[in-house]
Write a protein that holds these residues in place. Structure first.
Motif, short mmCIF file in Angstrom:
data_model
loop_
_atom_site.label_atom_id
_atom_site.label_comp_id
_atom_site.label_asym_id
_atom_site.label_seq_id
_atom_site.Cartn_x
_atom_site.Cartn_y
_atom_site.Cartn_z
N ASP A 1 2.72 0.91 -11.07
CA ASP A 1 3.42 0.51 -9.85
C ASP A 1 2.52 -0.26 -8.88
O ASP A 1 3.00 -0.83 -7.91
N LYS B 1 0.53 -3.28 -7.93
CA LYS B 1 0.44 -4.69 -8.29
C LYS B 1 -0.87 -5.27 -7.75
O LYS B 1 -1.25 -4.99 -6.62
N HIS C 1 -1.70 -6.23 -3.84
CA HIS C 1 -0.58 -6.82 -3.10
C HIS C 1 0.72 -6.20 -3.58
O HIS C 1 0.76 -5.46 -4.57
N GLY C 2 1.76 -6.51 -2.86
CA GLY C 2 3.05 -5.92 -3.20
C GLY C 2 4.18 -6.83 -2.82
O GLY C 2 4.03 -8.05 -2.85
N GLU C 3 5.26 -6.23 -2.46
CA GLU C 3 6.47 -7.00 -2.16
C GLU C 3 6.36 -7.55 -0.73
O GLU C 3 6.91 -6.99 0.21
N GLY C 4 5.63 -8.66 -0.61
CA GLY C 4 5.50 -9.32 0.69
C GLY C 4 4.30 -8.88 1.51
O GLY C 4 4.26 -9.11 2.72
N TRP C 5 3.31 -8.28 0.89
CA TRP C 5 2.15 -7.82 1.65
C TRP C 5 0.91 -7.81 0.76
O TRP C 5 0.98 -7.88 -0.46
N LYS C 6 -0.23 -7.68 1.44
CA LYS C 6 -1.53 -7.60 0.79
C LYS C 6 -2.33 -6.57 1.56
O LYS C 6 -2.22 -6.49 2.79
N SER D 1 -3.95 -8.73 -8.17
CA SER D 1 -4.41 -10.00 -8.74
C SER D 1 -5.92 -9.96 -8.70
O SER D 1 -6.51 -9.22 -7.92
N TRP E 1 16.31 -3.88 0.25
CA TRP E 1 15.30 -4.92 0.46
C TRP E 1 15.30 -5.32 1.93
O TRP E 1 16.30 -5.16 2.63
N PRO E 2 14.19 -5.89 2.38
CA PRO E 2 14.15 -6.34 3.78
C PRO E 2 15.19 -7.43 4.08
O PRO E 2 15.59 -7.61 5.22
N ASP E 3 15.60 -8.12 3.03
CA ASP E 3 16.55 -9.22 3.19
C ASP E 3 17.87 -8.72 3.79
O ASP E 3 18.58 -7.95 3.17
N ILE F 1 -7.41 -7.98 -5.67
CA ILE F 1 -6.56 -8.00 -4.48
C ILE F 1 -5.35 -7.12 -4.74
O ILE F 1 -4.66 -7.28 -5.75
N GLU G 1 9.72 1.00 -4.63
CA GLU G 1 9.44 0.39 -5.94
C GLU G 1 7.94 0.15 -6.09
O GLU G 1 7.36 0.48 -7.11
#
Lengths: 612, 612
Positions: free
Chosen positions: A170, A172, A183-188, A174, A73-75, A181, A146
């Motif tokens: 896979d 994602k 979007h994903g893990e911290g982006w659009k 909205s 993860w970026p974390d 829209i 992911e």
């Protein structure tokens, strides 16, 4: 045994044990020694980075990952500034900060062995960076995301009332105020680029996402969305639409200013921004590297752009036994970067500028490098020079001081090409498919061999040799290219530059056969299976041999190219077509020449060919 | 106007403008002033924290979020150590580090207004922490998780060959070697706890995940999985199974050592670990707080455990106009913590220990606090003391020095209860449903009113008054509780302590009516709609009035309780049952007493009741 001997023997054993143990300790590191386990789904980024740093400090020769899944993860990831060729412009991403899963900096003599592990990345990340490494092998790893930044969906229903799209699990999304829209893990996704895969024809074509973006979206059930598209919108049912953001703010993998790097048995199953970028690196081997989605994901795209991008490399580039499937751009792209002269400061000093918005800021020259001075208009390397000093003025501009005076003939807009940092290229036994652009983009003045590959339905030319000092500023004229024993199957269905299976298409505006750009290209013993006319287009090439090739008619796709010539030569010289076999009702069987005398072309043993 | 007057006027206007502007600047902050926009799906955690810190430094009175969606990821979050009541044990999580979305530390006189925004959290996070805040209002926000740590799935097919489970789209899983793995954003479920929701009966019951965990799983299509369960495994088709990890390594929200805190128009739609924990805080108002899933998600659970947990608070706790639906534990739990004496150091010094594995390490006492010395066996507060000094020995142990000598009667295992940090409680007009445990758990020596609430099918007692110095060490005897004008509908279908809609069940082992634990409890004018026998169970209570209540027979669920008594009094005194109305074929209509003389119970105006 006497006591003394026994003591000696025991001491020897002890020393031997300690020595062996010490060697083991310093030479091989397993991440399990540090408590990192597979299959936890936890973020291992910061812990792995510490282990990598430890391995480099200890001069370990092997870093082992027990087989399993590891999540990054970026974390806690290292954020570092890297200028990468052909990535985001300053307007798109002024920071140039990469979020790095694993950074190997100054690693020497190290093998990283994943034992078949799967490295799953999250968000927008640059998975692996090798920076100033030497003798590093990366092996037995699979890299995936992911939630890839590519969104894939299938037209399952097409009617006058609109279309239903089944969205890949896979991807994602909205729906907000009737608009879908991604979007994903911290982006659009905001800067859309769509490519549609025809699941029966196996072709990839550009698709305008705007139609869907502007249509009202309604969720029918999770991952099934209806769009109220205009009644004349009739995509092919079953086709898969793939949509990404065009901003290249990360890269798949970065190999920078390194030497003797090998990837072996590596699977790159998704890469964001750009693929594996090798930059100013000497000797790179890609062996059994699979750039394609993992089958179990049922996704079809594995990269937002090129799979393997080599910029300003030298020594030997080998790509062998690799598989390329599912890119939004070229599987292999090998080039240098021309910098334009913007100021002649004095007789041996030039101020140069990176001209393309996406490629700048990197260390394009070193002291002692040999450069060529290139006329932009003709692409001709008219003189050489040797770099004495390099001054970085800013991210865009460099001042070079040369050992000798720069040539008097240097004109405005002329370029400087770094000849030292150009590679020999060997591309063998690879499989290329599912790309809407080329199979291979190649420009190097050194020896290049492309052999025994299969190119299956690449959208544009299977192999394109460009060289330009105008658009992408990607150098430069080739001098020794062999393309042999390859199979080209139904390639170039999109047309593209020169609209041919093999295209040689430098950017010079005037094609004068007396001023060739490229030279010495041999195309031998290949099989071209094609539904269309153009097999070879060449411009401004001196010494072009097309020998012992077979051309087979295919009826899989309709002939669509505007270029109705099997062979098209523009401003070429010393062209030879010999012993061309043709099978089936091949189209055209014709040769067109322009801007060159008839004597520039010799055709032998290819009876059915006619010269127009 | 003469020039001079004009100048004066202009100056006045300028001063006025500057003053107003300065006030605006210092008093209200919008996150948009700092460039943070909604609906980007990007991680705003680190940027928001800077704005919060800025707002606190500037003594802003309002922090505004323009309406929209905001995403919070662990990346860049503050990590801070917090000991939180009833959360993970030392073995489960020795670090006690919380990953905090928004930390408000020392905020005073600040309103945080979300304007109806949706805050989406990722991974395992503590969404908001208020630490040492005063006069802080949190309003108009909705909090949810992209991938809750609760996995929800529905039995769509049950047959002899096994079961098919349709998995909620938000529940991420993998199947490895035939075993289903629940995972999410940086975590995997390992310590399973399952609760099954009966979608027709609206009941929640414990469900053993082991059966499914040990059965071979096969994916039929994305989010539909078949399990080869034993042929005798026959769950009810349509039921929803909800599975989580029991480890409470984060909490939903933490309000710590603060004063005058209000949540208004707040939606907590998922909370990981535990819900909103208020700890050693004075005056808390929860007004129109919805603890329930967002309808559009179609999820059914909104918290891994309690929704609102108050530990060691004082002043006034008000919970009004709130809705509670979908918890794996009690919607409201209000208690203190008893510490056990482990050493009498000298005549006025005691070493105390936090006894329960989940509750320790927090600042349970301050200088000047009044404590009660409690006999563990009888739960009786037999003497008071005032704290002079507090020494933290370690996370488990505290040494208190008292202003006076500690009572001579202190026995081994006796406890010390902090009486200063006990609250008045007012719980009005709330709706409680969908929990497998209680509606309200309540123990405070101060005045408590529970009125005009609806309790719809809580699994165990709708209201439970415990007090224990043995198991959870949650204090303590109540002195003034009013339960009036509530509706209890089909509650306590699971049985539970005392097996009654209202349970009063302290942990003392010997129920001696001469040594009451609780006292002064009035249950007035409520409506009990119930399918089962037990309405009220009370133990060791002195002064218990059950007056003007209506009991209505319901046939929605089968009567299952082992307790076949409508009223069960054990070791009580001064019990009055007056004017009980009964409607329909109510069960039992009986009163059981034990460990108490007949004189301890007075029944009037309740003709159909029989005393056994």
């Amino acid at each position: 045994m006497p006591l003394f001997s026994r003591l000696i023997r025991s001491a020897a054993l002890l020393i031997s044990f300690l020595f062996t143990h010490q060697l083991t300790y310093s030479q091989t590191i397993s991440i399990s020694d540090f408590g990192v386990k597979p299959d936890t789904y936890e973020n291992i980024t910061p812990r792995i980075q510490k282990i990598i740093d430890e391995a480099i400090t200890r001069h370990s020769t092997k870093l082992i990952f027990p087989k399993g899944r590891y999540d990054f993860w970026p974390d806690g990831a290292i954020r570092a500034k890297y200028f990468v060729s052909n990535t985001s412009t300053e307007e798109e991403d002024s920071t140039k900060i990469k979020t790095i899963g694993m950074l190997f900096k100054n690693a020497k003599n190290l093998t990283i062995d994943g034992n078949g592990s799967l490295f799953i990345f999250h968000g927008k990340m640059t998975t692996i960076v090798l920076d100033q490494c030497e003798n590093v092998i990366l092996q037995n790893i699979h890299v995936d995301f992911e939630r890839p930044t590519m969104s894939e969906m299938r037209y399952v229903k097409v009617s006058a009332q609109g279309v239903d799209l089944e969205i890949h699990p896979d991807a994602k999304y909205s729906i907000s105020n009737g608009q879908l829209i991604w979007h994903g893990e911290g982006w659009k996704t905001t800067h859309f680029h769509g490519v549609e895969f025809d699941t029966t024809m196996k072709t990839m074509r550009y698709s305008d996402w705007k139609i869907l973006n502007n249509s009202k979206a309604t969720e029918l059930r999770p991952n099934l969305v209806h769009f109220d598209t205009p009644s004349d919108f009739k995509p092919k049912q079953g086709n898969i639409l793939t949509v990404r953001d065009i901003i290249r703010d990360q890269v798949g993998m970065l190999i920078l200013q390194s030497k003797n790097i090998k990837l072996e048995d590596v699977g790159m199953h998704y890469m964001h921004g750009l693929g594996i970028v090798s930059q100013y690196t000497e000797n790179i081997t890609m062996h059994r590297v699979t750039c394609a989605p993992r089958e179990e994901t049922k996704r079809i795209i594995a990269s937002s752009a090129d799979f393997m991008h080599f910029s300003g490399c030298r020594g030997q580039i080998t790509v062998e036994d690799c598989k390329f499937s599912g890119a939004h751009d070229d599987p292999i792209n090998i080039h240098g970067t021309n910098l334009r002269m913007i100021e002649k400061i004095n007789k041996n000093r030039l101020k140069l500028r990176f001209m393309h918005g996406q490629s700048y800021g990197f260390n394009a020259f070193s002291t002692g490098d040999t450069v060529a001075f290139v006329h932009a208009a003709t692409m001709i390397r008219f003189e050489k020079g040797i770099v004495k000093t390099v001054e970085r003025v800013n991210d865009r501009d460099i001042i070079l001081t040369f050992q000798s005076v720069v040539p008097a003939g240097l004109e405005a807009h002329d370029c400087v090409e770094n000849m030292t940092w150009t590679p020999q290229v060997f591309i063998k036994n690879n499989y290329f498919t599912r790309t809407n652009t080329r199979g291979i983009l190649l420009t190097t003045p050194r020896k290049a061999v492309v052999e025994s590959n299969i190119f299956y339905r690449t959208g544009m030319s299977a192999i394109l040799i460009e060289a330009d000092a105008e658009g992408w500023y990607e150098s430069g004229p080739v001098r020794d290219v062999t393309i042999r024993n390859n199979q080209f199957i139904d390639c170039a269905y999109q047309g593209g530059p020169g609209n041919a299976v093999i295209g040689i298409n430098p950017s010079n505006k005037i094609a004068d056969f007396k001023k060739p750009v490229h030279s010495n290209i041999r195309i031998e013993n290949n099989v071209f299976t094609t539904f269309d006319f153009p097999v070879l287009y060449a411009k401004s090439t001196q010494g072009l041999i097309f020998s012992r090739n077979t051309i087979i008619r295919s009826n899989t796709l309709p002939a669509e190219s505007d270029n109705k010539k099997m062979f098209y030569f523009n401003g070429c010289s010393q062209v030879e077509i010999t012993n061309t076999k043709m099978s089936g009702d091949v189209l055209g069987k014709n040769i067109k020449t322009e801007n060159m005398p008839k004597t520039g072309l010799k055709v032998t043993g290819s009876k059915r060919l006619s010269i127009e």
